[in-house]
Design an enzyme around this catalytic site. Sequence first.
Site, PDB file in Angstrom:
ATOM      1  N   TYR A   1      29.330  13.745  33.474  1.00  0.00           N
ATOM      2  CA  TYR A   1      30.482  14.283  34.203  1.00  0.00           C
ATOM      3  C   TYR A   1      30.126  14.597  35.661  1.00  0.00           C
ATOM      4  CZ  TYR A   1      32.669  14.540  29.625  1.00  0.00           C
ATOM      5  OH  TYR A   1      33.188  14.228  28.402  1.00  0.00           O
TER       6      TYR A   1
ATOM      7  N   ASN B   1      23.442  15.338  28.132  1.00  0.00           N
ATOM      8  CA  ASN B   1      23.852  13.969  28.491  1.00  0.00           C
ATOM      9  C   ASN B   1      25.276  13.950  29.028  1.00  0.00           C
ATOM     10  OD1 ASN B   1      21.403  12.846  27.758  1.00  0.00           O
ATOM     11  ND2 ASN B   1      22.076  12.249  25.720  1.00  0.00           N
TER      12      ASN B   1
END
Length: 172
Positions: A142, A137
């Site tokens: 990112y 996740n």
Amino acid sequence: MTIMIKKCILEDSRKLQEISYQTFNETFKDQNSLENMNAYLERAFNLKQLEKELSNISSQFFFVYFNNEVVGYLKVNTNDAQSEEMGDESFEIERIYIKNKFQKHGLGKYLLNKAMEIALERNKKKIWLGVWEKNENAIAFYKKMGFVQTGAHSFYMGDEEQTDLIMIKTLI
């Protein structure tokens, strides 16, 4: 819905310890042994360690509040406080954690934007972080925010060596 960011001060060490324990546990307890989790939590988040980090002028912590409740935090580093030698033009996000029940409300993006704002104020050219290779996740988040993987380094959870991916975003 009210979101607020507040810089942590030395007197916040107990509150920081509490949110650190909770968010780290929520994030990693299901994939790690209890012994390794406890060893890491005790080493990384004991009051003496947190007070040392809060007193370091090259590190900063920020709480994120959601409707007046502390629901996460951010730790950023410059200079010799960075966990890897990345140079003077780099700015590290060492920790960015949000309580599980407050994820998917844009709070991680809010903290990430705060980190980028500070980095730009300090004329840093890139912002970087390490993220556990199994934290899918976070890696997806990112990447969505413009970070790219450039390498990896070891991270020790108790006595277990794990791999953190190094991800960088160019700012300037």
